[in-house]
Design a protein around this motif. Structure first.
Motif, PDB file in Angstrom:
ATOM      1  N   VAL A  93      75.968  71.267  23.592  1.00 32.34           N
ATOM      2  CA  VAL A  93      74.627  71.673  23.999  1.00 32.34           C
ATOM      3  C   VAL A  93      74.682  73.000  24.739  1.00 32.34           C
ATOM      4  O   VAL A  93      75.618  73.268  25.491  1.00 32.34           O
ATOM      5  CB  VAL A  93      74.002  70.593  24.899  1.00 32.34           C
ATOM      6  N   GLY A  94      73.672  73.809  24.492  1.00 32.30           N
ATOM      7  CA  GLY A  94      73.561  75.061  25.218  1.00 32.30           C
ATOM      8  C   GLY A  94      74.303  76.217  24.589  1.00 32.30           C
ATOM      9  O   GLY A  94      74.217  77.346  25.073  1.00 32.30           O
ATOM     10  N   ALA A  95      75.027  75.972  23.514  1.00 28.19           N
ATOM     11  CA  ALA A  95      75.792  77.044  22.877  1.00 28.19           C
ATOM     12  C   ALA A  95      74.956  77.804  21.863  1.00 28.19           C
ATOM     13  O   ALA A  95      75.407  78.816  21.327  1.00 28.19           O
ATOM     14  CB  ALA A  95      77.032  76.464  22.213  1.00 28.19           C
ATOM     15  N   GLY A  96      73.753  77.297  21.562  1.00 30.49           N
ATOM     16  CA  GLY A  96      72.898  77.977  20.605  1.00 30.49           C
ATOM     17  C   GLY A  96      73.312  77.780  19.169  1.00 30.49           C
ATOM     18  O   GLY A  96      72.800  78.463  18.280  1.00 30.49           O
ATOM     19  N   THR A  97      74.223  76.877  18.926  1.00 28.76           N
ATOM     20  CA  THR A  97      74.712  76.675  17.565  1.00 28.76           C
ATOM     21  C   THR A  97      73.845  75.680  16.817  1.00 28.76           C
ATOM     22  O   THR A  97      73.172  74.845  17.415  1.00 28.76           O
ATOM     23  CB  THR A  97      76.162  76.174  17.576  1.00 28.76           C
ATOM     24  N   ALA A  98      73.912  75.782  15.495  1.00 25.67           N
ATOM     25  CA  ALA A  98      73.093  74.931  14.647  1.00 25.67           C
ATOM     26  C   ALA A  98      73.730  73.568  14.451  1.00 25.67           C
ATOM     27  O   ALA A  98      74.930  73.388  14.615  1.00 25.67           O
ATOM     28  CB  ALA A  98      72.912  75.592  13.279  1.00 25.67           C
ATOM     29  N   LEU A  99      72.887  72.612  14.074  1.00 23.82           N
ATOM     30  CA  LEU A  99      73.389  71.315  13.664  1.00 23.82           C
ATOM     31  C   LEU A  99      74.078  71.455  12.311  1.00 23.82           C
ATOM     32  O   LEU A  99      73.550  72.105  11.410  1.00 23.82           O
ATOM     33  CB  LEU A  99      72.233  70.323  13.556  1.00 23.82           C
ATOM     34  N   ILE A 100      75.227  70.845  12.191  1.00 22.48           N
ATOM     35  CA  ILE A 100      75.948  70.844  10.921  1.00 22.48           C
ATOM     36  C   ILE A 100      75.889  69.421  10.366  1.00 22.48           C
ATOM     37  O   ILE A 100      76.346  68.470  11.016  1.00 22.48           O
ATOM     38  CB  ILE A 100      77.404  71.287  11.099  1.00 22.48           C
ATOM     39  N   PHE A 101      75.347  69.302   9.177  1.00 23.71           N
ATOM     40  CA  PHE A 101      75.095  67.987   8.595  1.00 23.71           C
ATOM     41  C   PHE A 101      76.250  67.537   7.706  1.00 23.71           C
ATOM     42  O   PHE A 101      76.759  68.305   6.887  1.00 23.71           O
ATOM     43  CB  PHE A 101      73.812  68.027   7.765  1.00 23.71           C
ATOM     44  N   GLY A 102      76.639  66.279   7.876  1.00 24.26           N
ATOM     45  CA  GLY A 102      77.564  65.638   6.953  1.00 24.26           C
ATOM     46  C   GLY A 102      76.766  64.946   5.865  1.00 24.26           C
ATOM     47  O   GLY A 102      75.628  65.321   5.577  1.00 24.26           O
ATOM     48  N   LYS A 103      77.351  63.916   5.282  1.00 23.29           N
ATOM     49  CA  LYS A 103      76.699  63.229   4.169  1.00 23.29           C
ATOM     50  C   LYS A 103      75.764  62.129   4.644  1.00 23.29           C
ATOM     51  O   LYS A 103      74.890  61.693   3.900  1.00 23.29           O
ATOM     52  CB  LYS A 103      77.750  62.671   3.223  1.00 23.29           C
ATOM     53  N   GLY A 104      75.944  61.648   5.841  1.00 20.77           N
ATOM     54  CA  GLY A 104      75.049  60.644   6.395  1.00 20.77           C
ATOM     55  C   GLY A 104      75.164  59.287   5.745  1.00 20.77           C
ATOM     56  O   GLY A 104      75.998  59.046   4.867  1.00 20.77           O
ATOM     57  N   THR A 105      74.310  58.368   6.204  1.00 25.76           N
ATOM     58  CA  THR A 105      74.223  57.008   5.667  1.00 25.76           C
ATOM     59  C   THR A 105      72.861  56.815   5.035  1.00 25.76           C
ATOM     60  O   THR A 105      71.832  57.051   5.686  1.00 25.76           O
ATOM     61  CB  THR A 105      74.389  55.964   6.780  1.00 25.76           C
ATOM     62  N   THR A 106      72.854  56.396   3.790  1.00 22.75           N
ATOM     63  CA  THR A 106      71.592  56.070   3.131  1.00 22.75           C
ATOM     64  C   THR A 106      71.236  54.627   3.469  1.00 22.75           C
ATOM     65  O   THR A 106      71.939  53.702   3.065  1.00 22.75           O
ATOM     66  CB  THR A 106      71.700  56.240   1.614  1.00 22.75           C
ATOM     67  N   LEU A 107      70.172  54.452   4.225  1.00 24.63           N
ATOM     68  CA  LEU A 107      69.698  53.127   4.595  1.00 24.63           C
ATOM     69  C   LEU A 107      68.578  52.715   3.645  1.00 24.63           C
ATOM     70  O   LEU A 107      67.591  53.434   3.519  1.00 24.63           O
ATOM     71  CB  LEU A 107      69.186  53.113   6.033  1.00 24.63           C
ATOM     72  N   SER A 108      68.755  51.581   3.023  1.00 21.58           N
ATOM     73  CA  SER A 108      67.722  51.047   2.136  1.00 21.58           C
ATOM     74  C   SER A 108      67.155  49.783   2.769  1.00 21.58           C
ATOM     75  O   SER A 108      67.895  48.818   2.987  1.00 21.58           O
ATOM     76  CB  SER A 108      68.305  50.726   0.758  1.00 21.58           C
ATOM     77  N   VAL A 109      65.872  49.806   3.064  1.00 25.54           N
ATOM     78  CA  VAL A 109      65.196  48.647   3.625  1.00 25.54           C
ATOM     79  C   VAL A 109      64.374  48.000   2.521  1.00 25.54           C
ATOM     80  O   VAL A 109      63.585  48.670   1.851  1.00 25.54           O
ATOM     81  CB  VAL A 109      64.283  49.043   4.803  1.00 25.54           C
ATOM     82  N   SER A 110      64.584  46.724   2.338  1.00 25.87           N
ATOM     83  CA  SER A 110      63.876  46.020   1.261  1.00 25.87           C
ATOM     84  C   SER A 110      63.118  44.821   1.817  1.00 25.87           C
ATOM     85  O   SER A 110      63.481  44.246   2.834  1.00 25.87           O
ATOM     86  CB  SER A 110      64.861  45.577   0.184  1.00 25.87           C
ATOM     87  N   SER A 111      62.088  44.448   1.087  1.00 24.91           N
ATOM     88  CA  SER A 111      61.238  43.315   1.507  1.00 24.91           C
ATOM     89  C   SER A 111      61.795  41.995   0.996  1.00 24.91           C
ATOM     90  O   SER A 111      62.688  41.962   0.169  1.00 24.91           O
ATOM     91  CB  SER A 111      59.816  43.517   0.987  1.00 24.91           C
TER      92      SER A 111
END
Lengths: 111, 116
Positions: A93-111
């Motif tokens: 925090v405070g360095a002014g740098t951007a967020l670097i995105f990985g692949k993340g988790t795909t969450l699927s919510v079903s009924s």
């Protein structure tokens, strides 16, 4: 910035709690943990962030382990609209740098 | 949370033309804005960091003469894709950073560019 590891996908039944894990074993003392999500064809949405204490807001709770090497995002009552890709990112925090995105988790919510 | 807008939300253009995308922070001042690009089924890739009143900093592999960035005020940054080609078709997303202790980034809704 330290890297994070997330499972590629998770399923959750509507109305149940969704617990999304994230490993960040090389996190530094001055790095925060951020969570964002991206619903299909939209820009990422900020969810929550924390340094070492557990955090809660109207969207979710963030649980960070005492050694800060991992965290869990909790959606207490998942709905169909929570289906999205969830990204866990650590950042100085405070360095002014951007967020670097990985692949993340795909969450699927079903009924 | 803070609101960031983008305009247009989608654009279709002919190959060889230029396209300008605007990014605005609506309820806060942003000294720093970021531009990302996202191809189908991939994650966001940072293109450049834009600081108000100074030249943008581009990530490795991003052509600064092709992707012109202007950050003329604390609430507006623009990305111009010059001489667009079909391979530039993508989802372009901007974000703006708040000031303060945790300087959170907030994202715009994205602009879908299709080059024919």
């Amino acid at each position: 910035d330290a890297k994070t590891t997330q499972p590629p996908s998770m399923d959750c039944a509507e109305g149940r709690a969704a617990n999304l894990p994230c490993n960040h074993s090389t996190i530094s003392g001055n790095e925060y943990v951020y969570w964002y999500r991206q619903i299909h064809s939209q820009g990422p949405q900020y969810i929550i962030h924390g340094l070492k204490n557990n955090e809660t807001n109207e969207m979710a709770s963030l649980i960070i382990t005492e050694d800060r090497k991992s965290s869990t995002l909790i959606l207490p009552h998942a709905t169909l609209r929570d289906t999205a890709v969830y990204y866990c990112i650590v950042r100085v925090v405070g360095a002014g740098t951007a967020l670097i995105f990985g692949k993340g988790t795909t969450l699927s919510v079903s009924s | 949370g803070a609101v960031v807008s983008q305009h247009p939300s989608w654009v279709i253009c002919k190959s060889g033309t230029s396209v300008k995308i605007e990014c605005r922070s609506l309820d806060f001042q942003a000294t720093t804005m970021f531009w990302y690009r996202q191809f189908p089924k991939q994650s966001l890739m940072l293109m450049a960091t834009s600081n108000e009143g100074s030249k943008a900093t581009y990530e490795q592999g991003v052509e600064k003469d092709k992707f012109l960035i202007n950050h003329a005020s604390l609430t507006l940054s623009t990305l111009t894709v010059t001489s667009a080609h079909p391979e530039d078709s993508s989802f372009y997303i901007c974000s703006a950073k708040t000031s303060g202790v945790t300087d959170t980034q907030y994202f715009g809704p994205g602009t879908r560019l299709t080059v024919l």
